[in-house]
Write a protein that holds these residues in place. Structure first.
Motif, PDB file in Angstrom:
ATOM      1  N   ILE A   1      43.435  38.789  44.443  1.00 42.57           N
ATOM      2  CA  ILE A   1      44.371  38.941  43.323  1.00 42.57           C
ATOM      3  C   ILE A   1      43.880  38.174  42.103  1.00 42.57           C
ATOM      4  O   ILE A   1      43.937  38.667  40.959  1.00 42.57           O
ATOM      5  CB  ILE A   1      45.778  38.480  43.734  1.00 42.57           C
ATOM      6  CG1 ILE A   1      46.347  39.419  44.806  1.00 42.57           C
ATOM      7  CG2 ILE A   1      46.707  38.432  42.527  1.00 42.57           C
ATOM      8  CD1 ILE A   1      47.666  38.967  45.378  1.00 42.57           C
ATOM      9  N   THR A   2      43.385  36.950  42.320  1.00 39.61           N
ATOM     10  CA  THR A   2      42.892  36.141  41.210  1.00 39.61           C
ATOM     11  C   THR A   2      41.731  36.825  40.499  1.00 39.61           C
ATOM     12  O   THR A   2      41.657  36.844  39.269  1.00 39.61           O
ATOM     13  CB  THR A   2      42.455  34.749  41.715  1.00 39.61           C
ATOM     14  OG1 THR A   2      43.542  34.126  42.409  1.00 39.61           O
ATOM     15  CG2 THR A   2      42.025  33.871  40.555  1.00 39.61           C
ATOM     16  N   ILE A   3      40.825  37.402  41.269  1.00 37.42           N
ATOM     17  CA  ILE A   3      39.678  38.107  40.682  1.00 37.42           C
ATOM     18  C   ILE A   3      40.139  39.340  39.913  1.00 37.42           C
ATOM     19  O   ILE A   3      39.620  39.653  38.834  1.00 37.42           O
ATOM     20  CB  ILE A   3      38.672  38.486  41.782  1.00 37.42           C
ATOM     21  CG1 ILE A   3      38.015  37.222  42.349  1.00 37.42           C
ATOM     22  CG2 ILE A   3      37.607  39.447  41.248  1.00 37.42           C
ATOM     23  CD1 ILE A   3      37.163  37.467  43.571  1.00 37.42           C
ATOM     24  N   LEU A   4      41.140  40.033  40.433  1.00 38.27           N
ATOM     25  CA  LEU A   4      41.611  41.255  39.774  1.00 38.27           C
ATOM     26  C   LEU A   4      42.316  40.977  38.454  1.00 38.27           C
ATOM     27  O   LEU A   4      42.138  41.723  37.475  1.00 38.27           O
ATOM     28  CB  LEU A   4      42.553  42.019  40.710  1.00 38.27           C
ATOM     29  CG  LEU A   4      41.913  42.730  41.901  1.00 38.27           C
ATOM     30  CD1 LEU A   4      42.991  43.321  42.801  1.00 38.27           C
ATOM     31  CD2 LEU A   4      40.955  43.836  41.442  1.00 38.27           C
ATOM     32  N   VAL A   5      43.113  39.912  38.395  1.00 41.03           N
ATOM     33  CA  VAL A   5      43.979  39.708  37.233  1.00 41.03           C
ATOM     34  C   VAL A   5      43.310  38.922  36.119  1.00 41.03           C
ATOM     35  O   VAL A   5      43.788  38.958  34.971  1.00 41.03           O
ATOM     36  CB  VAL A   5      45.295  39.006  37.637  1.00 41.03           C
ATOM     37  CG1 VAL A   5      46.059  39.826  38.652  1.00 41.03           C
ATOM     38  CG2 VAL A   5      45.038  37.594  38.168  1.00 41.03           C
ATOM     39  N   ASP A   6      42.221  38.199  36.399  1.00 40.32           N
ATOM     40  CA  ASP A   6      41.600  37.382  35.356  1.00 40.32           C
ATOM     41  C   ASP A   6      40.290  38.003  34.891  1.00 40.32           C
ATOM     42  O   ASP A   6      39.366  38.179  35.689  1.00 40.32           O
ATOM     43  CB  ASP A   6      41.345  35.957  35.861  1.00 40.32           C
ATOM     44  CG  ASP A   6      41.073  34.996  34.724  1.00 40.32           C
ATOM     45  OD1 ASP A   6      39.972  35.053  34.144  1.00 40.32           O
ATOM     46  OD2 ASP A   6      41.976  34.200  34.389  1.00 40.32           O
TER      47      ASP A   6
END
Length: 313
Positions: free
Chosen positions: A45-50
């Motif tokens: 999720i962190t990789i997708l949203v930032d």
């Protein structure tokens, strides 16, 4: 010759030799499974949203975390339910499906690890060409090949298991449908299949290990020529977590599968399989993030944003 036959279901022996004590394993294994799932999901999720993490390195890292989630889902939930069940039964079809996805996903993981090594090789050894060589299209092709090749190659492997003659009972001495316990139940001539399995292990595990080894040979040679100590430390820090994953993943898998014949006891195989299926996915989020200052900074920023949104609401 006897007619080819197979049982309608298998019994997974799992940890039954422990008797009533096997229930005590449920709590720790469940906690490890949930933490592994949550940790790898947070990474994805962190990789997708930032947008700062939309780079080739984190693209492959996200793929690897997804694979860790899927690999654990093929074996661990079933193992957890069997720890509490008096009858640990799995259908023949269910066993073959589990076999197919476990080994397909596992093989994909090693190919993604080699893609990560190639990415670091280009970034450190050829930094001026990094943007061109590791373009979005190239990364998508590398990841696509890593996913598609094992899933296609495993089809004949699974069909060969379907057509074996299982006349040595239906009790699998493992907590999932692993290769060696299945072969032990067959009274067919499995020498050709064992050779094929060894070739498959060479193709996916040792070939990707060789790519990783050669890439890091060049990386070390390049980093040692960097004049400043801080530059060398920064270069090595970006590779340290990946090297840790490589060591854990390859050592356990080579021990289990890259060998002709059946060299280890069932209990040893079960112990090492536990490491690859539940302990390693639990440790990976910590290994991947603890030494990665960029990821930690992004994660802290996302947590602050989430905290702000919760306070507003």
């Amino acid at each position: 010759m006897a007619n080819l036959s197979h049982p309608s279901e298998f019994i997974l022996l799992g940890f039954s030799p422990l008797g009533e004590l096997q229930i005590l394993l449920y709590g720790p294994f469940l906690v490890l499974y949930l933490l592994a799932f949550i940790g790898n999901t947070v990474i994805i999720i962190t990789i997708l949203v930032d947008i700062h993490l939309h780079t080739p390195m984190y693209f492959f890292l996200g793929n690897f975390s997804l694979l860790e989630i899927l690999v654990t889902m093929t074996a661990v939930p079933r193992m957890l339910s069997d720890l509490l069940a008096p009858h640990k039964v799995i259908s023949f079809t269910g066993c073959m499906v589990q076999f197919y996805f476990y080994f397909s996903l596992g093989s994909t993981s090693f190919l993604i690890l080699s893609d990560m090594a190639l990415d670091r090789f280009v970034a450190i050894c050829h930094p001026l060409h990094y943007g061109t060589v590791m373009s979005g299209a190239v990364c998508a092709q590398l990841a696509g090949a890593a996913w598609a090749t094992p899933f296609l190659a495993m089809v004949p492997t699974v069909f060969s298991r379907v057509h074996l003659n299982y006349c040595h009972g239906n009790v699998i001495n493992h907590f999932f449908c692993d290769n060696a316990p299945l072969m032990q139940l067959s009274c067919s001539d499995t020498r050709l299949l064992e050779s094929w399995d060894f070739v498959m292990a060479l193709a996916f595990v040792l070939s990707s290990f060789l790519v990783t080894l050669v890439s890091y040979g060049y990386i070390v040679s390049t980093v040692l020529r960097i004049p400043s100590a801080s530059g060398r430390q920064k270069a090595f820090s970006t590779c340290g977590s990946h090297l840790t994953l490589v060591f854990i993943g390859y050592s356990s898998t080579i021990f289990l599968y890259v060998r002709p014949g059946k060299a280890h006891s069932a209990e040893v195989n079960k112990t090492v399989a536990l490491v690859t299926s539940i302990l390693t996915p639990f440790l990976n989020p910590f290994i991947l993030t603890l030494r990665n200052e960029t990821f930690k900074a992004v994660l802290r920023d996302q947590m602050q944003r989430l905290k702000g949104l919760l306070q507003v609401s």
